[in-house]
Design an enzyme around this catalytic site. Structure first.
Site, PDB file in Angstrom:
ATOM      1  N   LYS A   1       0.832  -1.209   0.000  1.00  0.00           N
ATOM      2  CA  LYS A   1       0.000   0.000   0.000  1.00  0.00           C
ATOM      3  C   LYS A   1       0.871   1.266   0.000  1.00  0.00           C
ATOM      4  O   LYS A   1       2.085   1.191   0.263  1.00  0.00           O
ATOM      5  CB  LYS A   1      -0.926  -0.029   1.217  1.00  0.00           C
ATOM      6  CG  LYS A   1      -1.963  -1.167   1.185  1.00  0.00           C
ATOM      7  CD  LYS A   1      -2.863  -1.114   2.416  1.00  0.00           C
ATOM      8  CE  LYS A   1      -3.902  -2.221   2.416  1.00  0.00           C
ATOM      9  NZ  LYS A   1      -4.797  -2.142   3.603  1.00  0.00           N
TER      10      LYS A   1
ATOM     11  N   TYR B   1     -12.139  -2.469  -3.326  1.00  0.00           N
ATOM     12  CA  TYR B   1     -12.701  -2.521  -1.971  1.00  0.00           C
ATOM     13  C   TYR B   1     -14.235  -2.535  -1.975  1.00  0.00           C
ATOM     14  O   TYR B   1     -14.858  -2.120  -0.988  1.00  0.00           O
ATOM     15  CB  TYR B   1     -12.179  -1.342  -1.142  1.00  0.00           C
ATOM     16  CG  TYR B   1     -10.768  -1.547  -0.613  1.00  0.00           C
ATOM     17  CD1 TYR B   1     -10.442  -2.677   0.150  1.00  0.00           C
ATOM     18  CD2 TYR B   1      -9.768  -0.602  -0.835  1.00  0.00           C
ATOM     19  CE1 TYR B   1      -9.157  -2.870   0.639  1.00  0.00           C
ATOM     20  CE2 TYR B   1      -8.476  -0.790  -0.335  1.00  0.00           C
ATOM     21  CZ  TYR B   1      -8.180  -1.925   0.406  1.00  0.00           C
ATOM     22  OH  TYR B   1      -6.913  -2.117   0.906  1.00  0.00           O
TER      23      TYR B   1
ATOM     24  N   ASN C   1      -2.007  -0.087   7.310  1.00  0.00           N
ATOM     25  CA  ASN C   1      -1.487  -1.422   7.645  1.00  0.00           C
ATOM     26  C   ASN C   1      -0.705  -2.082   6.505  1.00  0.00           C
ATOM     27  O   ASN C   1      -0.571  -3.291   6.457  1.00  0.00           O
ATOM     28  CB  ASN C   1      -2.587  -2.308   8.220  1.00  0.00           C
ATOM     29  CG  ASN C   1      -3.698  -2.559   7.225  1.00  0.00           C
ATOM     30  OD1 ASN C   1      -3.605  -2.169   6.061  1.00  0.00           O
ATOM     31  ND2 ASN C   1      -4.744  -3.231   7.662  1.00  0.00           N
TER      32      ASN C   1
ATOM     33  N   HIS D   1      -2.006  -5.373   1.321  1.00  0.00           N
ATOM     34  CA  HIS D   1      -3.286  -6.033   1.036  1.00  0.00           C
ATOM     35  C   HIS D   1      -3.026  -7.453   0.560  1.00  0.00           C
ATOM     36  O   HIS D   1      -2.092  -7.695  -0.200  1.00  0.00           O
ATOM     37  CB  HIS D   1      -4.049  -5.292  -0.068  1.00  0.00           C
ATOM     38  CG  HIS D   1      -5.213  -6.092  -0.572  1.00  0.00           C
ATOM     39  ND1 HIS D   1      -6.428  -6.097   0.073  1.00  0.00           N
ATOM     40  CD2 HIS D   1      -5.323  -6.969  -1.600  1.00  0.00           C
ATOM     41  CE1 HIS D   1      -7.244  -6.951  -0.559  1.00  0.00           C
ATOM     42  NE2 HIS D   1      -6.596  -7.475  -1.573  1.00  0.00           N
TER      43      HIS D   1
ATOM     44  N   GLU E   1      -9.540  -8.968  -8.098  1.00  0.00           N
ATOM     45  CA  GLU E   1      -8.508  -7.985  -7.785  1.00  0.00           C
ATOM     46  C   GLU E   1      -7.356  -8.039  -8.794  1.00  0.00           C
ATOM     47  O   GLU E   1      -6.795  -6.995  -9.150  1.00  0.00           O
ATOM     48  CB  GLU E   1      -7.989  -8.239  -6.365  1.00  0.00           C
ATOM     49  CG  GLU E   1      -9.050  -7.949  -5.306  1.00  0.00           C
ATOM     50  CD  GLU E   1      -8.741  -8.536  -3.935  1.00  0.00           C
ATOM     51  OE1 GLU E   1      -9.589  -8.402  -3.030  1.00  0.00           O
ATOM     52  OE2 GLU E   1      -7.653  -9.133  -3.768  1.00  0.00           O
TER      53      GLU E   1
HETATM   54  P1  IDP Z   1      -7.708  -6.986   5.281  1.00  0.00           P
HETATM   55  O1  IDP Z   1      -6.870  -5.939   4.596  1.00  0.00           O
HETATM   56  O2  IDP Z   1      -6.971  -7.607   6.422  1.00  0.00           O
HETATM   57  O3  IDP Z   1      -8.281  -7.997   4.320  1.00  0.00           O
HETATM   58  P2  IDP Z   1     -10.372  -5.826   5.446  1.00  0.00           P
HETATM   59  O4  IDP Z   1     -11.350  -6.136   6.526  1.00  0.00           O
HETATM   60  O5  IDP Z   1     -10.629  -6.397   4.089  1.00  0.00           O
HETATM   61  O6  IDP Z   1      -8.926  -6.224   5.981  1.00  0.00           O
HETATM   62  O7  IDP Z   1     -10.303  -4.242   5.343  1.00  0.00           O
HETATM   63  C1  IDP Z   1      -9.660  -3.622   4.254  1.00  0.00           C
HETATM   64  C2  IDP Z   1      -8.777  -2.508   4.753  1.00  0.00           C
HETATM   65  O8  IDP Z   1      -9.600  -1.484   5.311  1.00  0.00           O
HETATM   66  C3  IDP Z   1      -7.836  -2.895   5.894  1.00  0.00           C
HETATM   67  O9  IDP Z   1      -6.631  -3.464   5.453  1.00  0.00           O
HETATM   68  C4  IDP Z   1      -7.598  -1.574   6.578  1.00  0.00           C
HETATM   69  O10 IDP Z   1      -6.624  -0.807   5.871  1.00  0.00           O
HETATM   70  C5  IDP Z   1      -8.955  -0.897   6.422  1.00  0.00           C
HETATM   71  N1  IDP Z   1      -9.787  -1.111   7.604  1.00  0.00           N
HETATM   72  C6  IDP Z   1     -10.439  -2.239   7.963  1.00  0.00           C
HETATM   73  N2  IDP Z   1     -11.118  -2.085   9.098  1.00  0.00           N
HETATM   74  C7  IDP Z   1     -10.889  -0.822   9.473  1.00  0.00           C
HETATM   75  C8  IDP Z   1     -11.325  -0.036  10.599  1.00  0.00           C
HETATM   76  O11 IDP Z   1     -12.060  -0.493  11.467  1.00  0.00           O
HETATM   77  N3  IDP Z   1     -10.862   1.245  10.637  1.00  0.00           N
HETATM   78  C9  IDP Z   1     -10.070   1.782   9.691  1.00  0.00           C
HETATM   79  N4  IDP Z   1      -9.642   1.084   8.614  1.00  0.00           N
HETATM   80  C10 IDP Z   1     -10.037  -0.198   8.511  1.00  0.00           C
HETATM   81 MG    MG Z   2      -9.712  -7.712   2.830  1.00  0.00          MG
END
Ligand code: IDP
Ligand code: MG
Length: 148
Positions: free
Chosen positions: A10, A50, A113, A116, A127
């Site tokens: 990212k 997303y 984080n 992805h 994707e």
């Molecule tokens: P993942 O990346 O571990 O698959 P997902 O639930 O698919 O997680 O969420 C996509 C992205 O959205 C996450 O990697 C993170 O960057 C962001 N995200 C998910 N949940 C939250 C939240 O509660 N607050 C802020 N950002 C979030």
């Molecule tokens: Mg995800």
């Protein structure tokens, strides 16, 4: 069973100079790199990528963040790579991401984080198609795989 997944460094990790560190972890594991490129995601590509999160409170920020700078998009292949790569990535919430995982070692905030990884074969196909043309995926032999 061999699978493909879409892994994406990212914008935060690109800015922090973590492309090599992250690629190294997947290489070291033994996965096979099939495609990779530095690219700016368009808003349309970000919303498609997303789509499952549309309507959530963080969706707008997420699209803004993921389009705020270049990403390093990749396709990798390996047996059970979807679940295995998510284990290397670590849990979504930084509070739960274990040390030794990419997020556990380098991420401070859940919305920054670093990486992805697809969560299912259907997501992976969508994707990959969102960011790569079929001819960008490179097939080749690696005899070392018999030892993995
Ligand atoms: P993942 O990346 O571990 O698959 P997902 O639930 O698919 O997680 O969420 C996509 C992205 O959205 C996450 O990697 C993170 O960057 C962001 N995200 C998910 N949940 C939250 C939240 O509660 N607050 C802020 N950002 C979030
Ligand atoms: Mg995800």
């Amino acid at each position: 069973m061999a699978q493909q997944t879409f892994l994406m460094v990212k914008p935060d990790a690109v800015q922090r100079g973590l492309i090599g560190e992250i690629v190294h972890r997947f290489e070291r594991k033994g996965f096979r790199l099939v495609a990779g490129k530095l690219a700016n995601m368009s808003v349309e590509q970000a919303e498609f990528h997303y789509a499952e999160h549309k309507g959530k409170d963080f969706f707008g920020d997420l699209v803004q963040f993921i389009t705020s700078g270049p990403v390093f998009a990749m396709v990798w292949e390996g047996d059970e790579i979807i679940s295995l790569s998510r284990t290397l990535i670590g849990k979504t919430s930084v509070a739960d991401a274990a040390p030794g995982t990419i997020r556990g070692d380098f991420a401070l905030h859940t919305n920054r984080n670093l990486i992805h990884g697809s969560d299912s074969p259907e997501s992976a196909a969508r994707e990959i198609g969102n960011m790569f043309q079929p001819e960008e995926l490179v097939q080749y032999e690696r005899p070392i795989e018999q030892w993995m």
